[in-house]
Design an enzyme around this catalytic site. Sequence first.
Site: not given
Length: 442
Positions: A10, A38, A42, A80, A281, A303, A424, A432
Site C-alpha cells: 500500500a 499492490s 483487508c 533488505v 504500517d 495509502n 434525513y 434528529w
Amino acid sequence: MRYIIIGGVAAGMSAAMEIVRTDEKAFVTVLERGKDYSYGQCGLPYIINGVVPSTKDVIARTVSTFREKYGIDARIFTKVTGINVEQQIVRGIQTETNQTFQLEYDRLLIASGTDPVVPDWKGIDLNGIHTLKTLVDTDNLKYDISDNVQNVTVIGGGYIGLEMAESFQTLGKKVKLIQRGNQLATIFDKDMAKLIEKEAVSKDINLILNEEVTGFSGENRVETVETDKGSYQTDLVLLSIGVRPNTQFFSETEIHRNGQGAIFVNAHMETSIPNIYAAGDCATHYHIVKQLDDHIPLGTTSNKQGRIAGANMAGNPLTFKGIVGTSIIKFFDLTLGRTGLTEIEAKKLTIPYEVETMSALDHAGYYPDNDKLKIKLIYNKDTKLLLGGQIIGKEGVDKRIDVLATALYNKMTVEQLTDLDLAYAPPYNGVWDPLQTMARKI
C-alpha cells in the site's frame, strides 16, 4: 534522481506512483521481499470463505504493470538486510538465487509494513497453524481448509480474529475463539465489547476468554491447543494476536523508533536520518485527538502516508494532517465502528472526560425494519470537545462513525454536533439523528 522504496504494497506503491507522476526523470526501484505487489490486505478474510472469489481480485496492479506501463524497477523476492546511511546504500539478498546486492540511493522510503506476531510456543511449527497477512498466506490457508477440517481455533479477538471467526463459521466449521484477556475487540470499551461477545455466542462461536495459549501438540499436524487452563482438540489454527513493525533490518542505524519498533516521522514523512522517509504500517501516525505519535496500522492511512511521502521525495511539499483512530468491522450481522478515544485511552492520557451512552433506532420508528444502534460518546468534561465515539448495530453505523470522525478532525464540541445539516429521510434516519439527540441531551 535515484529513489529506492522498501516494500511494494500500500504505502510503497502509493509513493512510487506519486514519484512517477511528479518527477518525470525519476528512476524508481522497489524492493519487495514477496512476489506480489499492490494488493488489498483487508480483503483477505473474505477470500477464505469465498465472498471474494480469488486472491487475484484484490490485486490493484500487477508487477508487470508497474514495470511495463510505469517504468518502475519492481523487484520481487528481494529481502533488505541493512542500510548504510553514510554512503546511502541499501544491502540485501535475492532470496530465489541467494545472491546479495547493494544499491545506492538519493532518497529512500521505508514502507516495509508489519509482520504477524508469532510467539515461540511449543509446537508452533506444526502443520495446520496459519497466519493471515499476505496472498501466499491466503492461498495456503484456503488450500488447507479441506472437508477433513471441522474444528478450527482462532487465537486472538482483534480485527482479523473476528473476521476470520466469521469466515470459518460461514464455511460450516466449528469455531473456537481464544482470547487472553477478558474481552474481545480491545479497541472498544468493555461495555461495548459485550455486544460483540453476545453476537459471537449467538452465532455458535465457542468463546473462551481469560485463557492464555501456551503451545500446541500433534504428530506432524496440530491436534491440540494447550492453554494455561486446559487443552482443546482442533484441526486447524489461525493465529491472530497482533502485528509488529518490520523494522529490524536497520537496527544498526540511528533511525528513531518507538517502543513497538515503528519509525518516527514528521508531517512530511521524514525520519531522523536525512534522505530517508517512512510511511504506512511501519511508521508512526500522528493522532489529532491524542496530540502525539501513535501506531494504528490501517490500509487507509498507509495509502495516504505513501502518497505524501512520494510527493515530498519528489519535491512537492505535502503534509500528513494526522488520524483520529477510525475503524470499522463487519462481524456477522453487526457493524462495529469506533473513532477517537475510548474511555481507557482517555483515562491513560488523564483527560477529564464524561460519557454518554444511548440506544437508538437506525431510521424513523414508523418506517419498517428498523434496528437498534448502541452509541457511546466520550467528550471533555471541561471544554465539551468531542473525544471519541463507538457505535454498534446492524445498519447506519458507517454513516454515523464517519460523521464523528469528521467532527473529531475539525475539533468540534458536542454542541456543534447539533448544528450539522445531516441527511434525513424516513428509510435512513429520524428527524434528529441519534448523534444530535445525544448531543442535545449532553
